[in-house]
Design a protein around this motif. Structure first.
Motif, PDB file in Angstrom:
ATOM      1  N   SER A 115       1.945   6.637  10.221  1.00 11.29           N
ATOM      2  CA  SER A 115       2.139   7.122   8.853  1.00 11.29           C
ATOM      3  C   SER A 115       2.213   5.946   7.889  1.00 11.29           C
ATOM      4  CB  SER A 115       3.413   7.971   8.742  1.00 11.29           C
ATOM      5  OG  SER A 115       4.543   7.168   8.951  1.00 11.29           O
ATOM      6  N   SER A 116       2.041   6.262   6.609  1.00 11.99           N
ATOM      7  CA  SER A 116       2.133   5.227   5.584  1.00 11.99           C
ATOM      8  C   SER A 116       2.792   5.804   4.345  1.00 11.99           C
ATOM      9  CB  SER A 116       0.752   4.682   5.230  1.00 11.99           C
ATOM     10  OG  SER A 116       0.015   5.651   4.527  1.00 11.99           O
ATOM     11  N   VAL A 117       3.429   4.929   3.586  1.00 14.89           N
ATOM     12  CA  VAL A 117       4.038   5.307   2.314  1.00 14.89           C
ATOM     13  C   VAL A 117       3.601   4.265   1.297  1.00 14.89           C
ATOM     14  CG1 VAL A 117       6.188   5.664   1.063  1.00 14.89           C
ATOM     15  CG2 VAL A 117       6.028   6.342   3.457  1.00 14.89           C
ATOM     16  N   ILE A 118       2.956   4.727   0.234  1.00 10.66           N
ATOM     17  CA  ILE A 118       2.479   3.826  -0.817  1.00 10.66           C
ATOM     18  C   ILE A 118       3.231   4.165  -2.093  1.00 10.66           C
ATOM     19  CG2 ILE A 118       0.494   3.054  -2.150  1.00 10.66           C
ATOM     20  CD1 ILE A 118      -1.263   3.918   0.201  1.00 10.66           C
ATOM     21  N   SER A 119       3.819   3.144  -2.694  1.00  9.88           N
ATOM     22  CA  SER A 119       4.551   3.350  -3.946  1.00  9.88           C
ATOM     23  C   SER A 119       4.179   2.248  -4.925  1.00  9.88           C
ATOM     24  CB  SER A 119       6.061   3.358  -3.692  1.00  9.88           C
ATOM     25  OG  SER A 119       6.465   2.131  -3.137  1.00  9.88           O
ATOM     26  N   ALA A 120       4.317   2.556  -6.207  1.00  4.92           N
ATOM     27  CA  ALA A 120       3.997   1.583  -7.253  1.00  4.92           C
ATOM     28  C   ALA A 120       5.029   1.669  -8.362  1.00  4.92           C
ATOM     29  CB  ALA A 120       2.607   1.841  -7.813  1.00  4.92           C
ATOM     30  N   GLN A 121       5.470   0.524  -8.827  1.00  4.74           N
ATOM     31  CA  GLN A 121       6.350   0.430  -9.981  1.00  4.74           C
ATOM     32  C   GLN A 121       5.739  -0.612 -10.902  1.00  4.74           C
ATOM     33  OE1 GLN A 121      10.215  -0.584  -8.563  1.00  4.74           O
ATOM     34  NE2 GLN A 121      10.685   1.493  -7.905  1.00  4.74           N
ATOM     35  N   GLN A 122       5.377  -0.188 -12.086  1.00  9.69           N
ATOM     36  CA  GLN A 122       4.676  -1.020 -13.055  1.00  9.69           C
ATOM     37  C   GLN A 122       3.415  -1.568 -12.404  1.00  9.69           C
ATOM     38  OE1 GLN A 122       7.624  -3.750 -14.424  1.00  9.69           O
ATOM     39  NE2 GLN A 122       8.633  -2.227 -15.689  1.00  9.69           N
ATOM     40  N   ASN A 123       3.341  -2.862 -12.163  1.00  8.75           N
ATOM     41  CA  ASN A 123       2.136  -3.435 -11.546  1.00  8.75           C
ATOM     42  C   ASN A 123       2.386  -3.959 -10.137  1.00  8.75           C
ATOM     43  OD1 ASN A 123       3.707  -5.582 -12.332  1.00  8.75           O
ATOM     44  ND2 ASN A 123       2.011  -6.850 -12.963  1.00  8.75           N
ATOM     45  N   ILE A 124       3.449  -3.499  -9.498  1.00  4.92           N
ATOM     46  CA  ILE A 124       3.782  -3.931  -8.136  1.00  4.92           C
ATOM     47  C   ILE A 124       3.583  -2.755  -7.189  1.00  4.92           C
ATOM     48  CG2 ILE A 124       5.584  -4.786  -6.611  1.00  4.92           C
ATOM     49  CD1 ILE A 124       6.796  -6.184  -9.052  1.00  4.92           C
ATOM     50  N   VAL A 125       2.790  -2.991  -6.156  1.00  6.99           N
ATOM     51  CA  VAL A 125       2.483  -1.953  -5.166  1.00  6.99           C
ATOM     52  C   VAL A 125       3.151  -2.333  -3.844  1.00  6.99           C
ATOM     53  CG1 VAL A 125       0.646  -0.892  -3.820  1.00  6.99           C
ATOM     54  CG2 VAL A 125       0.313  -1.317  -6.237  1.00  6.99           C
ATOM     55  N   ALA A 126       3.769  -1.357  -3.210  1.00  8.27           N
ATOM     56  CA  ALA A 126       4.372  -1.546  -1.889  1.00  8.27           C
ATOM     57  C   ALA A 126       3.716  -0.565  -0.921  1.00  8.27           C
ATOM     58  CB  ALA A 126       5.871  -1.321  -1.941  1.00  8.27           C
ATOM     59  N   ILE A 127       3.185  -1.106   0.164  1.00  7.43           N
ATOM     60  CA  ILE A 127       2.560  -0.285   1.199  1.00  7.43           C
ATOM     61  C   ILE A 127       3.367  -0.455   2.478  1.00  7.43           C
ATOM     62  CG2 ILE A 127       0.476   0.134   2.546  1.00  7.43           C
ATOM     63  CD1 ILE A 127      -1.107  -1.145   0.241  1.00  7.43           C
ATOM     64  N   ARG A 128       4.015   0.626   2.904  1.00  7.87           N
ATOM     65  CA  ARG A 128       4.817   0.597   4.139  1.00  7.87           C
ATOM     66  C   ARG A 128       4.034   1.324   5.223  1.00  7.87           C
ATOM     67  NH1 ARG A 128       9.971  -0.510   4.848  1.00  7.87           N
ATOM     68  NH2 ARG A 128      10.382  -0.303   2.634  1.00  7.87           N
ATOM     69  N   LEU A 129       3.721   0.605   6.288  1.00  9.85           N
ATOM     70  CA  LEU A 129       2.962   1.175   7.398  1.00  9.85           C
ATOM     71  C   LEU A 129       3.869   1.302   8.610  1.00  9.85           C
ATOM     72  CD1 LEU A 129      -0.386  -0.795   7.127  1.00  9.85           C
ATOM     73  CD2 LEU A 129       0.144   1.455   6.251  1.00  9.85           C
ATOM     74  N   ILE A 130       3.824   2.451   9.253  1.00 10.64           N
ATOM     75  CA  ILE A 130       4.565   2.684  10.486  1.00 10.64           C
ATOM     76  C   ILE A 130       3.528   2.867  11.589  1.00 10.64           C
ATOM     77  CG2 ILE A 130       6.206   4.163  11.684  1.00 10.64           C
ATOM     78  CD1 ILE A 130       7.246   4.896   8.821  1.00 10.64           C
ATOM     79  N   PHE A 131       3.610   2.021  12.599  1.00  9.21           N
ATOM     80  CA  PHE A 131       2.631   2.029  13.681  1.00  9.21           C
ATOM     81  C   PHE A 131       3.053   2.981  14.784  1.00  9.21           C
ATOM     82  CE2 PHE A 131       2.019  -1.913  11.473  1.00  9.21           C
ATOM     83  CZ  PHE A 131       0.652  -2.090  11.465  1.00  9.21           C
ATOM     84  N   ARG A 132       2.075   3.377  15.589  1.00 13.51           N
ATOM     85  CA  ARG A 132       2.366   4.270  16.719  1.00 13.51           C
ATOM     86  C   ARG A 132       3.318   3.623  17.716  1.00 13.51           C
ATOM     87  NH1 ARG A 132      -2.947   5.569  19.237  1.00 13.51           N
ATOM     88  NH2 ARG A 132      -4.029   4.661  17.498  1.00 13.51           N
ATOM     89  N   LYS A 133       3.289   2.314  17.821  1.00 14.50           N
ATOM     90  CA  LYS A 133       4.159   1.609  18.765  1.00 14.50           C
ATOM     91  C   LYS A 133       5.607   1.576  18.291  1.00 14.50           C
ATOM     92  CE  LYS A 133       0.547  -1.457  20.443  1.00 14.50           C
ATOM     93  NZ  LYS A 133       0.106  -2.855  20.539  1.00 14.50           N
ATOM     94  N   GLY A 134       5.840   1.981  17.038  1.00 11.69           N
ATOM     95  CA  GLY A 134       7.200   1.993  16.507  1.00 11.69           C
ATOM     96  C   GLY A 134       7.468   0.879  15.519  1.00 11.69           C
ATOM     97  N   ASP A 135       6.563  -0.078  15.397  1.00 17.43           N
ATOM     98  CA  ASP A 135       6.746  -1.164  14.441  1.00 17.43           C
ATOM     99  C   ASP A 135       6.589  -0.637  13.022  1.00 17.43           C
ATOM    100  OD1 ASP A 135       6.894  -2.711  16.682  1.00 17.43           O
ATOM    101  OD2 ASP A 135       4.911  -3.595  16.464  1.00 17.43           O
ATOM    102  N   GLU A 136       7.209  -1.339  12.099  1.00 12.33           N
ATOM    103  CA  GLU A 136       7.092  -0.986  10.695  1.00 12.33           C
ATOM    104  C   GLU A 136       6.849  -2.265   9.905  1.00 12.33           C
ATOM    105  OE1 GLU A 136       9.950   0.904   7.270  1.00 12.33           O
ATOM    106  OE2 GLU A 136      10.119   1.675   9.312  1.00 12.33           O
ATOM    107  N   ARG A 137       5.855  -2.242   9.043  1.00  9.31           N
ATOM    108  CA  ARG A 137       5.494  -3.417   8.250  1.00  9.31           C
ATOM    109  C   ARG A 137       5.410  -3.027   6.781  1.00  9.31           C
ATOM    110  NH1 ARG A 137       3.764  -8.225  11.239  1.00  9.31           N
ATOM    111  NH2 ARG A 137       4.028  -7.606  13.383  1.00  9.31           N
TER     112      ARG A 137
END
Length: 147
Positions: A115-137
């Motif tokens: 799964s992924s969660v993409i958020s933006a505030q003003q001109n800053i984008v944050a992309i949170r990726l959750i991998f099948r192995k359980g890692d999160e980046r």
């Protein structure tokens, strides 16, 4: 028959045992080093760090010179010189991909995403990726100017 001990050239039992000991220790050292190297190669292959670094470099290169359009339905839309590009995880797939604004085209950037969660505030984008192995980046990028 008489043998003259001075003219008889041969290895003694002690010399033979020492030679066998040296050879067996050398083989054991080589086996240990081979096993260690194969374990290191396996851990490198399984490591996601290199894939993550490649993914971050691809995103940075794509985001340079692009302008943030919007974030909608967990997709990031950017305005580029070639038109609007969409980034995100399509429902049912396991990769984070880049497509055109309509979702057509297929350019996977990284695989193994649950799964992924993409958020933006003003001109800053944050992309949170959750991998099948359980890692999160987390990938954070600040655009030079908003929309």
């Amino acid at each position: 028959m008489k043998y003259n001990k001075k003219n008889l050239k041969a290895f003694t039992l002690l010399e033979t045992l020492v030679a066998l000991l040296v050879i067996s220790l050398s083989v054991l050292v080589m086996q240990g080093m081979t096993r260690l190297i194969s374990q290191e190669i396996d851990s490198i292959r399984k490591s996601d760090d290199r894939e993550w670094q490649n993914f971050c470099n691809l995103l940075r290169r794509d985001f340079e010179g692009a302008k943030l359009d919007n974030v909608q339905d967990n997709f990031l839309y950017l305005m580029t010189a070639n038109g609007v590009r969409r980034y995100g995880v399509k429902a049912g797939s396991d990769d984070f991909r880049k497509t055109n604004a309509g979702g057509q085209g297929y350019h996977p950037l990284i695989f193994g995403i649950s799964s992924s969660v993409i958020s933006a505030q003003q001109n800053i984008v944050a992309i949170r990726l959750i991998f099948r192995k359980g890692d999160e980046r987390l990938f954070i990028y600040a655009f030079s100017s908003a929309k």
